[in-house]
Design a protein around this motif. Structure first.
Motif, PDB file in Angstrom:
ATOM      1  N   GLN A 188     -11.235 -11.875  -4.690  1.00  0.00           N
ATOM      2  CA  GLN A 188     -10.698 -12.740  -5.281  1.00  0.00           C
ATOM      3  C   GLN A 188     -10.120 -12.181  -6.570  1.00  0.00           C
ATOM      4  OE1 GLN A 188     -12.931 -16.122  -6.273  1.00  0.00           O
ATOM      5  NE2 GLN A 188     -11.188 -17.145  -7.523  1.00  0.00           N
ATOM      6  N   VAL A 189      -8.837 -12.028  -6.736  1.00  0.00           N
ATOM      7  CA  VAL A 189      -8.130 -11.357  -7.907  1.00  0.00           C
ATOM      8  C   VAL A 189      -7.894 -12.369  -8.896  1.00  0.00           C
ATOM      9  CG1 VAL A 189      -6.158 -10.089  -8.674  1.00  0.00           C
ATOM     10  CG2 VAL A 189      -7.073  -9.671  -6.369  1.00  0.00           C
ATOM     11  N   GLY A 190      -8.215 -11.976 -10.268  1.00  0.00           N
ATOM     12  CA  GLY A 190      -7.874 -12.928 -11.223  1.00  0.00           C
ATOM     13  C   GLY A 190      -6.576 -12.218 -11.857  1.00  0.00           C
ATOM     14  N   THR A 191      -6.636 -11.778 -13.236  1.00  0.00           N
ATOM     15  CA  THR A 191      -5.625 -11.395 -13.813  1.00  0.00           C
ATOM     16  C   THR A 191      -5.018  -9.956 -13.523  1.00  0.00           C
ATOM     17  OG1 THR A 191      -6.401 -12.534 -15.860  1.00  0.00           O
ATOM     18  CG2 THR A 191      -4.749 -10.961 -16.241  1.00  0.00           C
ATOM     19  N   THR A 192      -3.797 -10.003 -13.178  1.00  0.00           N
ATOM     20  CA  THR A 192      -3.202  -8.673 -12.842  1.00  0.00           C
ATOM     21  C   THR A 192      -2.313  -8.192 -14.135  1.00  0.00           C
ATOM     22  OG1 THR A 192      -3.342  -9.229 -10.567  1.00  0.00           O
ATOM     23  CG2 THR A 192      -1.780  -7.570 -11.055  1.00  0.00           C
ATOM     24  N   THR A 193      -2.495  -6.956 -14.388  1.00  0.00           N
ATOM     25  CA  THR A 193      -1.571  -6.206 -15.203  1.00  0.00           C
ATOM     26  C   THR A 193      -0.707  -5.296 -14.617  1.00  0.00           C
ATOM     27  OG1 THR A 193      -3.013  -4.323 -15.663  1.00  0.00           O
ATOM     28  CG2 THR A 193      -3.432  -6.285 -17.135  1.00  0.00           C
ATOM     29  N   ASP A 194      -0.036  -4.417 -15.460  1.00  0.00           N
ATOM     30  CA  ASP A 194       1.053  -3.506 -14.544  1.00  0.00           C
ATOM     31  C   ASP A 194       0.282  -2.151 -14.136  1.00  0.00           C
ATOM     32  OD1 ASP A 194      -0.017  -2.574 -17.067  1.00  0.00           O
ATOM     33  OD2 ASP A 194       1.900  -1.645 -17.776  1.00  0.00           O
ATOM     34  N   LYS A 195      -1.328  -1.932 -14.551  1.00  0.00           N
ATOM     35  CA  LYS A 195      -2.002  -0.981 -13.751  1.00  0.00           C
ATOM     36  C   LYS A 195      -3.084  -1.331 -12.751  1.00  0.00           C
ATOM     37  CE  LYS A 195      -0.504   2.276 -17.079  1.00  0.00           C
ATOM     38  NZ  LYS A 195      -0.722   3.329 -18.489  1.00  0.00           N
ATOM     39  N   VAL A 196      -4.001  -2.287 -13.576  1.00  0.00           N
ATOM     40  CA  VAL A 196      -5.094  -2.789 -12.814  1.00  0.00           C
ATOM     41  C   VAL A 196      -5.103  -4.290 -12.428  1.00  0.00           C
ATOM     42  CG1 VAL A 196      -6.279  -0.849 -14.138  1.00  0.00           C
ATOM     43  CG2 VAL A 196      -6.284  -3.273 -15.130  1.00  0.00           C
ATOM     44  N   SER A 197      -6.156  -4.605 -11.396  1.00  0.00           N
ATOM     45  CA  SER A 197      -6.415  -6.147 -11.278  1.00  0.00           C
ATOM     46  C   SER A 197      -7.790  -6.262 -11.525  1.00  0.00           C
ATOM     47  CB  SER A 197      -6.054  -6.261  -9.765  1.00  0.00           C
ATOM     48  OG  SER A 197      -4.515  -6.013  -9.385  1.00  0.00           O
ATOM     49  N   ASP A 198      -7.995  -7.317 -11.995  1.00  0.00           N
ATOM     50  CA  ASP A 198      -9.285  -8.181 -12.482  1.00  0.00           C
ATOM     51  C   ASP A 198      -9.796  -8.822 -10.965  1.00  0.00           C
ATOM     52  OD1 ASP A 198     -11.496  -9.104 -13.475  1.00  0.00           O
ATOM     53  OD2 ASP A 198     -10.615 -10.774 -14.495  1.00  0.00           O
ATOM     54  N   ILE A 199     -10.934  -8.236 -10.502  1.00  0.00           N
ATOM     55  CA  ILE A 199     -11.803  -8.769  -9.524  1.00  0.00           C
ATOM     56  C   ILE A 199     -12.721  -9.602  -9.940  1.00  0.00           C
ATOM     57  CG2 ILE A 199     -12.759  -8.077  -7.378  1.00  0.00           C
ATOM     58  CD1 ILE A 199      -9.983  -7.137  -7.526  1.00  0.00           C
ATOM     59  N   LEU A 200     -12.553 -10.944  -9.390  1.00  0.00           N
ATOM     60  CA  LEU A 200     -13.833 -11.927  -9.904  1.00  0.00           C
ATOM     61  C   LEU A 200     -14.737 -12.000  -8.916  1.00  0.00           C
ATOM     62  CD1 LEU A 200     -11.260 -14.772 -10.463  1.00  0.00           C
ATOM     63  CD2 LEU A 200     -12.156 -13.087 -12.204  1.00  0.00           C
ATOM     64  N   HIS A 201     -14.531 -11.868  -7.475  1.00  0.00           N
ATOM     65  CA  HIS A 201     -15.533 -11.954  -6.613  1.00  0.00           C
ATOM     66  C   HIS A 201     -15.180 -10.617  -5.476  1.00  0.00           C
ATOM     67  CE1 HIS A 201     -17.349 -15.238  -8.233  1.00  0.00           C
ATOM     68  NE2 HIS A 201     -16.064 -16.185  -8.460  1.00  0.00           N
ATOM     69  N   GLY A 202     -16.300 -10.235  -4.849  1.00  0.00           N
ATOM     70  CA  GLY A 202     -15.948  -9.334  -3.441  1.00  0.00           C
ATOM     71  C   GLY A 202     -16.287  -7.985  -3.741  1.00  0.00           C
ATOM     72  N   LEU A 203     -16.478  -7.368  -5.095  1.00  0.00           N
ATOM     73  CA  LEU A 203     -16.705  -6.162  -5.217  1.00  0.00           C
ATOM     74  C   LEU A 203     -17.911  -5.956  -6.266  1.00  0.00           C
ATOM     75  CD1 LEU A 203     -13.257  -4.332  -5.694  1.00  0.00           C
ATOM     76  CD2 LEU A 203     -14.891  -4.319  -3.763  1.00  0.00           C
ATOM     77  N   ALA A 204     -18.497  -4.810  -6.202  1.00  0.00           N
ATOM     78  CA  ALA A 204     -19.639  -4.398  -7.255  1.00  0.00           C
ATOM     79  C   ALA A 204     -19.255  -3.463  -7.996  1.00  0.00           C
ATOM     80  CB  ALA A 204     -20.921  -4.585  -6.346  1.00  0.00           C
ATOM     81  N   ASP A 205     -20.073  -3.154  -8.979  1.00  0.00           N
ATOM     82  CA  ASP A 205     -19.972  -1.843  -9.855  1.00  0.00           C
ATOM     83  C   ASP A 205     -20.097  -0.501  -8.973  1.00  0.00           C
ATOM     84  OD1 ASP A 205     -18.991  -3.455 -12.031  1.00  0.00           O
ATOM     85  OD2 ASP A 205     -21.158  -3.338 -12.738  1.00  0.00           O
ATOM     86  N   GLY A 206     -19.242   0.316  -9.041  1.00  0.00           N
ATOM     87  CA  GLY A 206     -19.457   1.505  -8.464  1.00  0.00           C
ATOM     88  C   GLY A 206     -18.810   1.723  -7.085  1.00  0.00           C
ATOM     89  N   ASP A 207     -18.609   0.462  -6.517  1.00  0.00           N
ATOM     90  CA  ASP A 207     -17.745   0.657  -5.349  1.00  0.00           C
ATOM     91  C   ASP A 207     -16.378   1.682  -5.203  1.00  0.00           C
ATOM     92  OD1 ASP A 207     -19.580  -0.966  -3.909  1.00  0.00           O
ATOM     93  OD2 ASP A 207     -18.360  -2.689  -4.274  1.00  0.00           O
ATOM     94  N   GLN A 208     -16.267   2.387  -4.140  1.00  0.00           N
ATOM     95  CA  GLN A 208     -15.153   3.295  -3.903  1.00  0.00           C
ATOM     96  C   GLN A 208     -14.412   2.705  -3.236  1.00  0.00           C
ATOM     97  OE1 GLN A 208     -16.149   7.833  -3.812  1.00  0.00           O
ATOM     98  NE2 GLN A 208     -17.509   6.712  -2.373  1.00  0.00           N
ATOM     99  N   VAL A 209     -12.966   2.315  -3.745  1.00  0.00           N
ATOM    100  CA  VAL A 209     -12.055   1.586  -3.155  1.00  0.00           C
ATOM    101  C   VAL A 209     -10.872   2.718  -2.902  1.00  0.00           C
ATOM    102  CG1 VAL A 209     -12.344  -0.665  -3.829  1.00  0.00           C
ATOM    103  CG2 VAL A 209     -10.857   0.902  -5.058  1.00  0.00           C
ATOM    104  N   VAL A 210     -10.341   2.339  -1.637  1.00  0.00           N
ATOM    105  CA  VAL A 210      -9.140   3.341  -1.120  1.00  0.00           C
ATOM    106  C   VAL A 210      -7.856   2.967  -1.985  1.00  0.00           C
ATOM    107  CG1 VAL A 210      -7.680   3.984   0.682  1.00  0.00           C
ATOM    108  CG2 VAL A 210      -9.995   3.801   1.271  1.00  0.00           C
ATOM    109  N   ILE A 211      -7.192   3.919  -2.682  1.00  0.00           N
ATOM    110  CA  ILE A 211      -5.755   3.609  -3.494  1.00  0.00           C
ATOM    111  C   ILE A 211      -4.744   4.309  -2.717  1.00  0.00           C
ATOM    112  CG2 ILE A 211      -7.333   3.273  -5.480  1.00  0.00           C
ATOM    113  CD1 ILE A 211      -6.496   6.089  -6.321  1.00  0.00           C
ATOM    114  N   ASP A 212      -5.037   5.248  -2.012  1.00  0.00           N
ATOM    115  CA  ASP A 212      -3.863   5.985  -1.187  1.00  0.00           C
ATOM    116  C   ASP A 212      -4.223   6.173   0.191  1.00  0.00           C
ATOM    117  OD1 ASP A 212      -1.563   7.000  -0.729  1.00  0.00           O
ATOM    118  OD2 ASP A 212      -1.885   8.937  -1.516  1.00  0.00           O
ATOM    119  N   GLY A 213      -3.314   5.849   1.185  1.00  0.00           N
ATOM    120  CA  GLY A 213      -3.644   6.106   2.326  1.00  0.00           C
ATOM    121  C   GLY A 213      -4.091   4.649   3.321  1.00  0.00           C
ATOM    122  N   THR A 214      -3.708   3.771   2.802  1.00  0.00           N
ATOM    123  CA  THR A 214      -4.172   2.386   3.124  1.00  0.00           C
ATOM    124  C   THR A 214      -3.488   2.131   4.649  1.00  0.00           C
ATOM    125  OG1 THR A 214      -2.903   1.133   1.738  1.00  0.00           O
ATOM    126  CG2 THR A 214      -5.091   1.617   1.079  1.00  0.00           C
TER     127      THR A 214
END
Length: 481
Positions: free
Chosen positions: A375-401
């Motif tokens: 669940q995405v909250g506020t989105t800026t020009d660089k990052v997105s605020d994640i309200l639910h679904g992720l935890a600290d330290g999770d590795q997310v794919v940013i290239d090659g999806t």
């Protein structure tokens, strides 16, 4: 008499010289040759297309080992682990902006008109000059007003003398009335005459002041500090105080205002802050949001909502020290209404959108990706605020999806690693070609040498090799393709 009848046998018609009979059978040799050339061209096109496809979907790694072992990457399972770039989630502050379309407006706009009648004698500015408050801009012929001033001063002096004489007579009448030398009526008349001269003297002084004021009006000065526009009246013309059009227009550019609109649903966020006494920063950006032009503050908002558009009008003021903003310029406004602290954020490239909504790919300890709805909250020009679904330290794919599916095996690479491996070439490298099967032989592509086999044996050299049999051949690369 015996009548002889001559019978004429029909003879076959002969074609005129130089004309070929259309019923002649085609030459078998020419038809067979055309078919051979057509097959040959089809083979070349197929081989070239196959080679180009293989070049875009390599099946070997840089070391020449075959991929596609166990745990292949989804659709590209035969290609081995999918190279991806990952980044851990982090905590940071997220600014909350409201965006609006704005129009730059001069802080003050003054149309300068003449307050007296007369001929325009001098223009003491250049069009487009930056003028200061009180600076003389235009001079109207002052001579008629100077004459009027002289006349008013002369009248004042005459009436002043009459008043002085009347006051002396009054003093004499007061002494005479004491000795009963004159009637009291004469004294009363003299008192009234002194009062009359005093009133006349005040009127004369007012006429003098009016003449002086007209002389001041004959020299037109700038009422504000700003930029002068184009001259509307040239020297030599007669101007009047009753003219509806002005002579010049002056706009104040420092500071300068911007009127912009926001949706009515966002209005409560702004009104709450303004009522609490908060000063909301505003940023003015150019038309394509590629450059920030100026920064300022929100000063006020309109007292009603435009029911035709469902928006409310707000006003922000900018110092405009570098004159980056100009009246009637179109700008995009970003109004900072709040800053959220200690928020879990991910790069915008990590957030994907599908039928299930927003999701990200999370890489676990076994180098496999898991599709995680978020669940995405506020989105800026660089990052997105994640309200639910992720935890600290999770590795997310940013290239090659684009090559990933849930459960695919991945290989974590550094940013730019894939581009370096595919673009670096000294012209001397070699790679193992893809073995051919079926009717077409495979081959190396790009900058590599290659060989291919089909049913008929064939080898390629140079840019494209010719095959044999049913289409054996290879696309080879000697040096660069």
């Amino acid at each position: 008499m015996t009548k002889n009848t001559n019978t004429t046998e029909s003879l076959p018609e002969l074609a005129p010289p130089g004309r070929h009979d259309a019923t002649l059978p085609p030459r078998p040799k020419s038809k067979k040759r055309g078919i051979i050339w057509a097959i040959f061209l089809v083979i070349i096109v197929c081989v070239a297309g196959y080679a180009v496809w293989r070049a875009g979907h390599p099946t070997t790694t840089a070391g020449g080992k075959k991929g596609g072992g166990k745990g292949g990457g989804g659709r590209f399972g035969g290609l081995g682990p999918v190279p991806v770039v990952v980044q851990k989630t982090s905590r940071s502050s997220v600014p909350v902006y409201l965006n609006g379309l704005g129009n730059v407006t001069a802080y003050y706009t003054v149309t300068v008109k003449s307050r007296v009648d007369g001929q325009l004698m001098k223009v003491l500015f250049n069009e487009g000059d930056f003028v200061k408050e009180g600076q003389t801009l235009i001079e109207i012929d002052p001579r008629p007003y100077q004459v009027a001033l002289d006349l008013a001063q002369a009248t004042l002096a005459r009436d002043q003398a009459l008043l002085n004489n009347a006051k002396l007579d009054l003093e004499r009448y007061k002494g005479a009335i004491a000795s009963d030398a004159i009637p009291k009526q004469q004294l009363d008349t003299q008192v009234a005459l002194v009062a009359q001269y005093e009133a006349t003297l005040k009127q004369d002084q007012a006429n003098v002041d009016s003449a002086k004021l007209n002389l001041v009006y004959a020299h037109i000065t700038s009422p504000i500090t700003g930029v002068v526009g184009l001259r509307l009246v040239d020297p030599g013309n007669i101007v009047h105080a009753a003219d509806t059009t002005g002579m010049i227009v002056i706009t104040q550019l420092q500071p300068i205002a911007v009127l912009f609109t926001i949706p009515e649903d966002s209005l409560p966020q702004v009104t709450q802050k303004l009522r609490a006494g908060a000063h909301l920063p505003a940023e003015a950006w150019n038309r394509d949001n590629s450059k920030m032009l100026a920064s300022g503050m929100l000063v006020t908002l309109d007292n009603q909502i435009d029911n035709t558009t469902g928006t409310s009008k707000l006003k922000a003021v900018f110092d405009n020290n570098d004159f980056a903003l100009f009246p009637q310029q179109f700008v995009n406004i970003r109004l900072l209404v709040e800053t959220l602290t200690n928020q879990l954020t991910v790069p915008n490239a990590a957030v994907q959108n599908g039928q299930q909504g927003n999701f990200v790919y999370v890489v676990d300890s076994d180098s496999k990706v898991n599709l995680r709805p978020v669940q995405v909250g506020t989105t800026t020009d660089k990052v997105s605020d994640i309200l639910h679904g992720l935890a600290d330290g999770d590795q997310v794919v940013i290239d090659g999806t684009d090559r990933l599916v849930d459960g695919a095996t991945v290989r974590v690479r550094k940013p730019g690693e894939l581009e370096t491996n595919t673009t670096a070439d000294d012209g001397s490298g070699a790679a193992v070609g893809t073995p051919g099967g079926g009717n077409f032989g495979g081959g190396g592509g790009g900058n590599f040498k290659g060989k291919g086999k089909g049913k008929g044996k064939g080898k390629g050299k140079g840019n494209f090799g010719n095959g044999g049999g049913n289409g054996g051949g290879a696309t080879g690369g000697g040096g660069q393709q």
